[in-house]
Write a protein that holds these residues in place. Sequence first.
Motif, short mmCIF file in Angstrom:
data_model
loop_
_atom_site.label_atom_id
_atom_site.label_comp_id
_atom_site.label_asym_id
_atom_site.label_seq_id
_atom_site.Cartn_x
_atom_site.Cartn_y
_atom_site.Cartn_z
N THR A 190 -15.27 -21.11 21.60
CA THR A 190 -15.55 -21.84 20.36
C THR A 190 -14.34 -22.66 19.94
O THR A 190 -13.22 -22.14 19.91
N SER A 191 -14.57 -23.90 19.61
CA SER A 191 -13.47 -24.79 19.26
C SER A 191 -12.85 -24.42 17.91
O SER A 191 -13.51 -23.88 17.03
N ILE A 192 -11.59 -24.72 17.79
CA ILE A 192 -10.89 -24.51 16.52
C ILE A 192 -11.58 -25.31 15.42
O ILE A 192 -11.68 -24.86 14.27
N GLU A 193 -12.06 -26.50 15.75
CA GLU A 193 -12.73 -27.36 14.76
C GLU A 193 -13.97 -26.66 14.20
O GLU A 193 -14.25 -26.72 13.00
N ASN A 194 -14.72 -26.00 15.09
CA ASN A 194 -15.91 -25.27 14.64
C ASN A 194 -15.53 -24.15 13.69
O ASN A 194 -16.13 -23.98 12.62
N ILE A 195 -14.53 -23.38 14.08
CA ILE A 195 -14.10 -22.25 13.25
C ILE A 195 -13.57 -22.74 11.91
O ILE A 195 -13.89 -22.18 10.85
N GLN A 196 -12.78 -23.78 11.93
CA GLN A 196 -12.22 -24.32 10.68
C GLN A 196 -13.31 -24.83 9.75
O GLN A 196 -13.24 -24.63 8.53
N LYS A 197 -14.33 -25.47 10.32
CA LYS A 197 -15.42 -26.01 9.51
C LYS A 197 -16.14 -24.89 8.77
O LYS A 197 -16.47 -25.00 7.58
N VAL A 198 -16.41 -23.79 9.47
CA VAL A 198 -17.08 -22.65 8.85
C VAL A 198 -16.20 -22.02 7.79
O VAL A 198 -16.66 -21.69 6.68
N ILE A 205 -18.07 -15.70 16.43
CA ILE A 205 -16.70 -15.65 15.94
C ILE A 205 -16.46 -16.45 14.66
O ILE A 205 -15.79 -15.97 13.74
N SER A 206 -17.01 -17.64 14.56
CA SER A 206 -16.76 -18.46 13.37
C SER A 206 -17.35 -17.81 12.12
O SER A 206 -16.66 -17.61 11.11
#
Length: 245
Positions: free
Chosen positions: A100-108, A161-162
């Motif tokens: 999972t991309s950092i961008e995805n996690i940060q968005k959530v 994870i996100s």
Amino acid sequence: MKTVLITGANRSIGLETTKQLSEKGLFVYLGTRDLAKGEEVVKELNKKGFQNIKAIQIDVTNAESVLEAKNIVEKEKGKLDILINNAGILGDIPQSPSATSIENIQKVFDTNFFGVITVTQAFLDLLKRSENPRISNITSGLGSLTLHSDPTWKYYSIKAISYVSSKTALNAFTVTLAYELKDLPFKVNSIDPGYTATDFNHHNGPGSVESAASFIIKHTLLDENGPTGKFFSNDIEDESEESPW
């Protein structure tokens, strides 16, 4: 008449919570990112007999939007009695920890965690003007690290994870905020409405929005002897309805 702000309230569980609180005689600010859509929802609610509801524009990921909403509530009501941090997103699926991309996690996290903190901090002074302020952070059973460590748990295999980590972080915010406010008449709790069938999850959950909203309200409208700093779950089959952290 007590005043409530519910973020992400123009649909699903947030909308049903708005309806049920309106029926109980509370004034509800229906938080929505799109004001026009929110106002249309309120019009439909009014036609069905629901009163004391007003759409208010609030994007929890935008500090300026949150401040504008706070200023409106302060000007119109002078205080806030109940804050229900309901806005949340799932994020892109699948969410494996290794890919999972950092961008995805940060968005959530921007919505589910940082957004809650932004809104709570902005409205805290208005809540302190209430005789019985309440803050309910709408979480998920998936935020429980204890349950995620139990192979017998029915949702053990869901390790997004996100979303999971954002709700675990949200629970940590609940615990620390409740402790900070423990000497004031606040009640601050994490509330998991349960695995509910909504457009959030393509209507896959076994629970109804009516049950979810009722559960949120039960653990929000607490009297002075009610608990604070707790994690309640509609999926826990126990009289206490408390989830392990």
